[in-house]
Design an enzyme around this catalytic site. Structure first.
Site, mmCIF file in Angstrom:
data_model
loop_
_atom_site.group_PDB
_atom_site.id
_atom_site.type_symbol
_atom_site.label_atom_id
_atom_site.label_comp_id
_atom_site.label_asym_id
_atom_site.label_seq_id
_atom_site.Cartn_x
_atom_site.Cartn_y
_atom_site.Cartn_z
ATOM 1 C CG HIS A 37 -1.863 -1.081 1.352
ATOM 2 N ND1 HIS A 37 -1.787 -2.040 2.337
ATOM 3 C CD2 HIS A 37 -2.944 -1.409 0.606
ATOM 4 C CE1 HIS A 37 -2.772 -2.894 2.196
ATOM 5 N NE2 HIS A 37 -3.493 -2.544 1.154
ATOM 6 C CB SER A 185 -1.186 -10.371 1.160
ATOM 7 O OG SER A 185 -2.536 -10.606 1.514
#
Ligand code: PAF
Length: 280
Positions: A37, A185
């Site tokens: 991210h 993840s």
């Protein structure tokens, strides 16, 4: 940095920026941010004057037996990370703000959503397209940033934007991996120590497939068998799919040509992990 859970307030802030002629980048997330991210946020910072991160665990994209309740959440930690990266606004709505009790409008697509993850997650992409459409309306950004780890999601969002004429540019960003190769993840947090080690089989098998293609192998079946054989060596791994598809259409191909996606989904214990490589 401001945090807002309110649709009207968020829309007003972003519209004001747009009226001032500022470029706005949006990074849609479900929170529990990791380096993947942060790489999207950094790219958005580099290419825009203002950056909005949405943090919303979208109930609509989870099937009834999936991990909606246990999906990791930590707004304070996420807010700290965003602040460090110079994010201007976090949009963090409650589910009731996004979905009225009589909500009944959906965005869906045929074809691309029926392959790969769509086979085992039949409602997933409808939920993703619906929430992403809502985010694009609430936050009229110039650019939106998505990771290539969710390659099918990226292809679907690009197609939705094209088909429905959203005025936004979709930017796909490379997968970020741990040092040992595991794709970052939020779901990696579900893995215990033994499973974390076993999960390396995903990137290991794709690395072998990449070498095969780099040595000139074009036959999809041979690439799939190479991946399958490597995954079979890991007792904790159970394959959901191994597929070679065209990156634009997500349709299986027999021979690698153009931009081809080699995608896998593998259960490690109870955790379903996805990974892929894209051949140019
Ligand atoms: O990739 C995700 O985290 C989600 O699917 C997204 C795009 C934020 C929509 O909820």
């Amino acid at each position: 940095m401001k945090i807002s859970g309110n649709i009207n307030e968020t829309r007003t802030i972003v519209k004001e920026w747009k009226q001032q002629g500022l470029k706005v980048g949006l990074v849609p997330t479900m929170g529990y941010l990791h380096e993947g991210h942060l790489s999207l946020i950094r790219r958005a910072k580099a290419e825009n004057d203002r950056v909005v991160v949405s943090i919303f665990v979208n109930p609509m994209q989870f099937g009834p037996t999936e991990d909606l309740a246990s999906y990791p959440r930590d707004l304070d930690r996420d807010a700290g990370l965003c602040e460090n990266e110079g994010v201007d606004l976090i949009f963090h709505p409650e589910p009731s703000e996004m979905y009225e009790s009589d909500f009944c409008s959906y965005v869906d697509m045929s074809g691309l959503t029926e392959e790969l993850c769509g086979k085992s997650r039949p409602v997933h992409f409808r939920g993703v397209q619906t929430v992403v459409s809502k985010l694009f309306h609430i936050i009229p950004a110039d650019h939106a940033y998505f990771g290539q780890k969710d390659a099918q999601q990226l292809a679907i969002i690009k197609r939705m934007v094209r088909d429905l004429n959203f005025d936004i540019e979709i930017v796909g960003c490379p997968i970020v991996r741990e040092e040992d190769g595991l794709a970052k993840s939020s779901r990696n947090t579900y893995l215990n120590k033994e499973e974390r080690q076993a999960a390396l089989i995903l990137s290991k098998s794709l690395k072998a497939a990449k070498e095969l293609t780099e040595n000139g192998e074009k036959d999809a079946e041979k690439i799939i068998s190479c991946i399958r054989n490597i995954i079979h060596t890991e007792p904790l791994a159970r394959t959901d799919y191994i597929e070679v598809v065209d990156f634009d259409t997500i349709k299986p191909v027999k021979t690698i040509k153009g931009t081809t996606l080699i995608a896998i989904a593998v259960y490690i214990g109870k955790t379903r992990l996805i990974d892929n490589i894209i051949t140019a």
